[in-house]
Design an enzyme around this catalytic site. Structure first.
Site, mmCIF file in Angstrom:
data_model
loop_
_atom_site.group_PDB
_atom_site.id
_atom_site.type_symbol
_atom_site.label_atom_id
_atom_site.label_comp_id
_atom_site.label_asym_id
_atom_site.label_seq_id
_atom_site.Cartn_x
_atom_site.Cartn_y
_atom_site.Cartn_z
ATOM 1 N N HIS A 207 0.838 -1.256 0.030
ATOM 2 C CA HIS A 207 -0.070 -0.057 -0.157
ATOM 3 C C HIS A 207 0.969 1.087 -0.010
ATOM 4 O O HIS A 207 1.562 1.623 1.087
ATOM 5 C CB HIS A 207 -0.952 -0.065 1.270
ATOM 6 C CG HIS A 207 -1.724 1.118 1.658
ATOM 7 N ND1 HIS A 207 -3.033 1.119 1.078
ATOM 8 C CD2 HIS A 207 -1.374 2.337 1.825
ATOM 9 C CE1 HIS A 207 -3.685 2.224 1.783
ATOM 10 N NE2 HIS A 207 -2.689 3.037 1.924
ATOM 11 N N HIS A 209 1.901 5.298 -0.696
ATOM 12 C CA HIS A 209 1.578 6.493 -1.002
ATOM 13 C C HIS A 209 2.822 6.933 -2.010
ATOM 14 O O HIS A 209 3.886 6.475 -2.002
ATOM 15 C CB HIS A 209 1.228 7.423 0.054
ATOM 16 C CG HIS A 209 0.034 7.008 0.644
ATOM 17 N ND1 HIS A 209 -1.274 7.739 0.557
ATOM 18 C CD2 HIS A 209 -0.387 6.093 1.534
ATOM 19 C CE1 HIS A 209 -2.066 7.025 1.248
ATOM 20 N NE2 HIS A 209 -1.685 6.148 1.755
ATOM 21 N N CYS A 240 -3.626 10.683 4.305
ATOM 22 C CA CYS A 240 -4.406 10.174 5.624
ATOM 23 C C CYS A 240 -4.476 11.666 6.435
ATOM 24 O O CYS A 240 -3.424 12.327 6.311
ATOM 25 C CB CYS A 240 -3.539 9.172 6.280
ATOM 26 S SG CYS A 240 -4.121 9.220 8.039
HETATM 27 P P1 HMG Z 1 -11.244 8.504 20.605
HETATM 28 O O1 HMG Z 1 -11.773 9.943 20.599
HETATM 29 O O2 HMG Z 1 -10.174 7.992 21.677
HETATM 30 O O3 HMG Z 1 -12.595 7.414 20.950
HETATM 31 O O4 HMG Z 1 -11.077 8.199 19.164
HETATM 32 P P2 HMG Z 1 -13.553 7.046 22.118
HETATM 33 O O5 HMG Z 1 -13.493 5.782 22.191
HETATM 34 O O6 HMG Z 1 -12.741 7.989 23.321
HETATM 35 O O7 HMG Z 1 -14.716 7.999 21.662
HETATM 36 C C1 HMG Z 1 -14.924 9.311 21.584
HETATM 37 C C2 HMG Z 1 -16.157 9.566 20.763
HETATM 38 O O8 HMG Z 1 -15.932 9.044 19.552
HETATM 39 C C3 HMG Z 1 -17.319 9.035 21.447
HETATM 40 O O9 HMG Z 1 -18.609 9.877 21.148
HETATM 41 C C4 HMG Z 1 -17.583 7.716 20.668
HETATM 42 O O10 HMG Z 1 -18.867 7.312 20.593
HETATM 43 C C5 HMG Z 1 -17.266 8.221 19.120
HETATM 44 P P3 HMG Z 1 -19.072 11.212 21.792
HETATM 45 O O11 HMG Z 1 -19.383 10.520 23.162
HETATM 46 O O12 HMG Z 1 -17.944 12.022 22.183
HETATM 47 O O13 HMG Z 1 -20.125 11.674 21.031
HETATM 48 N N1 HMG Z 1 -16.685 7.054 18.680
HETATM 49 C C6 HMG Z 1 -17.073 6.778 17.203
HETATM 50 N N2 HMG Z 1 -17.990 7.148 16.542
HETATM 51 C C7 HMG Z 1 -18.325 6.511 15.185
HETATM 52 N N3 HMG Z 1 -17.659 5.336 14.852
HETATM 53 C C8 HMG Z 1 -16.492 4.919 15.692
HETATM 54 C C9 HMG Z 1 -16.498 5.422 17.012
HETATM 55 N N4 HMG Z 1 -15.392 5.063 17.870
HETATM 56 C C10 HMG Z 1 -15.801 6.139 18.850
HETATM 57 N N5 HMG Z 1 -15.880 3.737 15.451
HETATM 58 C C11 HMG Z 1 -11.047 6.598 17.279
HETATM 59 C C12 HMG Z 1 -10.926 6.782 18.643
HETATM 60 C C13 HMG Z 1 -10.166 5.326 16.819
HETATM 61 C C14 HMG Z 1 -12.625 6.302 17.115
HETATM 62 C C15 HMG Z 1 -10.686 7.674 16.439
HETATM 63 O O14 HMG Z 1 -9.264 7.961 16.833
HETATM 64 C C16 HMG Z 1 -10.820 7.717 14.816
HETATM 65 O O15 HMG Z 1 -11.821 7.429 14.409
HETATM 66 N N6 HMG Z 1 -9.868 7.601 14.151
HETATM 67 C C17 HMG Z 1 -9.905 7.288 12.861
HETATM 68 C C18 HMG Z 1 -8.707 7.839 11.977
HETATM 69 C C19 HMG Z 1 -8.764 7.582 10.471
HETATM 70 O O16 HMG Z 1 -9.761 7.275 10.036
HETATM 71 N N7 HMG Z 1 -7.602 7.641 9.876
HETATM 72 C C20 HMG Z 1 -7.371 7.312 8.436
HETATM 73 C C21 HMG Z 1 -7.611 5.679 8.208
HETATM 74 S S1 HMG Z 1 -6.079 5.190 8.598
HETATM 75 C C22 HMG Z 1 -5.136 5.187 7.045
HETATM 76 O O17 HMG Z 1 -5.525 6.147 6.173
HETATM 77 C C23 HMG Z 1 -4.072 4.581 6.845
HETATM 78 C C24 HMG Z 1 -4.080 3.414 5.738
HETATM 79 O O18 HMG Z 1 -4.286 3.917 4.585
HETATM 80 C C25 HMG Z 1 -2.723 2.774 5.598
HETATM 81 C C26 HMG Z 1 -1.624 3.935 5.405
HETATM 82 O O19 HMG Z 1 -1.506 4.333 4.322
HETATM 83 O O20 HMG Z 1 -0.769 3.949 6.257
HETATM 84 C C27 HMG Z 1 -5.001 2.413 6.137
HETATM 85 MG MG MG Z 2 -3.123 4.903 3.143
#
Ligand code: HMG
Ligand code: MG
Length: 302
Positions: A207, A209, A240
């Protein structure tokens, strides 16, 4: 190792490609993009992420997008799930595959998913168990396997450690990601070799970039190692939100051009893929990042 005669591309444009877009992309456009990609012969499509909408607002319509797709037999649809909450929401939309995503770099893990690498593994374990119990295939993405925007170079030992932990919780396949596109072929080879200590050659993918223009070279060295599965993003979209400065994934059109030019089968119709890239680029109001896509598109009008 002979170069594979067939390659499977996982199209990550709808997810990785669009997650970092600042302008709103309506669910209908994302759905149309998926339809065009499957019409072009893509059989593996990473559709969306069930992540926090506060963290990644562009993916807030995950359920709507999954529900709106007219599924084509033979196509597998995957989604990212960072925790049980995300998995439970994803399950309702019947994905064929889920992706848990961890990082080889501690700092990136904190920035991207707000926890340490060890905590992320603990968080993924019940997700993996639940997915496998539901008959859903589990892929793992390993970010920052050659370089990290916060920590710099990442040693292969850290990749091996992460791959081992992923394997230990039952992840079935891992993608070796160069999140910020800094890798060059020998570094990528070392990251892949570190992964292959824990996973079979049939259970790994690349994967890459393309920030520094190395992604095709990195793809080629992996092909020479026998790797036959790669992620790519139509029109070279992507990045990302927590990897500042990183540009898109390698363009699917460029990878297909490379593979077909080497006589490697993909099952993909490059012309239709270029149309899909043109569709999303037109919507976003900018030209495609795919070099082959641009060249072949321009050739049509001459
Ligand atoms: P957090 O703030 O630590 O989560 O985030 P939490 O468990 O403390 O919850 C906080 C709030 O988020 C709560 O809501 C939860 O309900 C909600 P509130 O009470 O404040 O209203 N929540 C959610 N809502 C919807 N869906 C969920 C969810 N989980 C908690 N699943 C968390 C931790 C992991 C959720 C956050 O950091 C996050 O969503 N991160 C995602 C980041 C992301 O998507 N990054 C891009 C993808 S990775 C990428 O691109 C790399 C890749 O392509 C490979 C590469 O290139 O390296 C794959
Ligand atoms: Mg990626």
């Amino acid at each position: 190792m002979p170069i594979p005669s067939r390659v499977k591309l996982v199209e990550v444009g709808p997810r990785d490609g669009l997650q970092n877009e600042k302008q709103a992309v309506p669910a209908a456009v994302k759905i149309e993009l998926v339809h065009r990609l499957q019409a072009a012969g893509l059989t593996e499509i990473e559709v969306t992420s069930f992540v926090s909408p506060k963290w990644v607002p562009q993916m807030a319509d995950a359920a709507e997008v999954m529900a709106g797709i007219t599924r084509r037999p033979g196509v597998r649809y995957s989604v990212l799930t960072p925790n049980l909450k995300g998995f439970e929401a994803a399950l309702l939309t019947k994905p064929d595959e889920i992706v848990v995503f961890a990082s080889a770099s501690e700092a990136f893990s904190q920035k991207n998913i707000n926890c340490s690498i060890a905590e992320s593994i603990e968080r993924f374990a019940p997700v993996v168990d639940a997915a496998r119990a539901a008959g859903i295939y589990v892929r793992g993405a390993m970010s920052c396997t050659v370089g990290c925007p916060y920590e710099g170079d990442i040693a292969p030992e850290r990749v091996s450690y992460l791959a081992g932990r992923m394997r230990g919780i039952g992840v079935q396949h891992v993608g070796v990601a160069d999140t910020i596109g800094v890798g060059t072929p020998l570094k990528v080879q070392r990251a892949m070799e570190a992964t292959l200590k824990h996973f079979n050659i049939n259970d790994v993918s690349g994967h890459f970039h393309d920030t520094y223009g190395q992604a095709l070279a990195n793809t080629l060295i992996c092909l020479q190692m026998g790797v036959w599965q790669f992620d790519a993003s139509v029109a070279g979209l992507g990045g990302c939100p927590y990897a500042k400065g990183a540009t898109g994934n390698v363009a699917s059109e460029d990878v297909v051009y490379l593979l077909h030019g080497m006589g490697i089968e993909t099952g993909i119709d490059l012309d239709k893929l270029i149309d899909a890239g043109q569709f999303i680029s037109d919507f976003l109001g900018r030209s495609t990042q795919s070099r082959a896509g641009k060249a072949l598109f321009n050739k049509r009008s001459t």
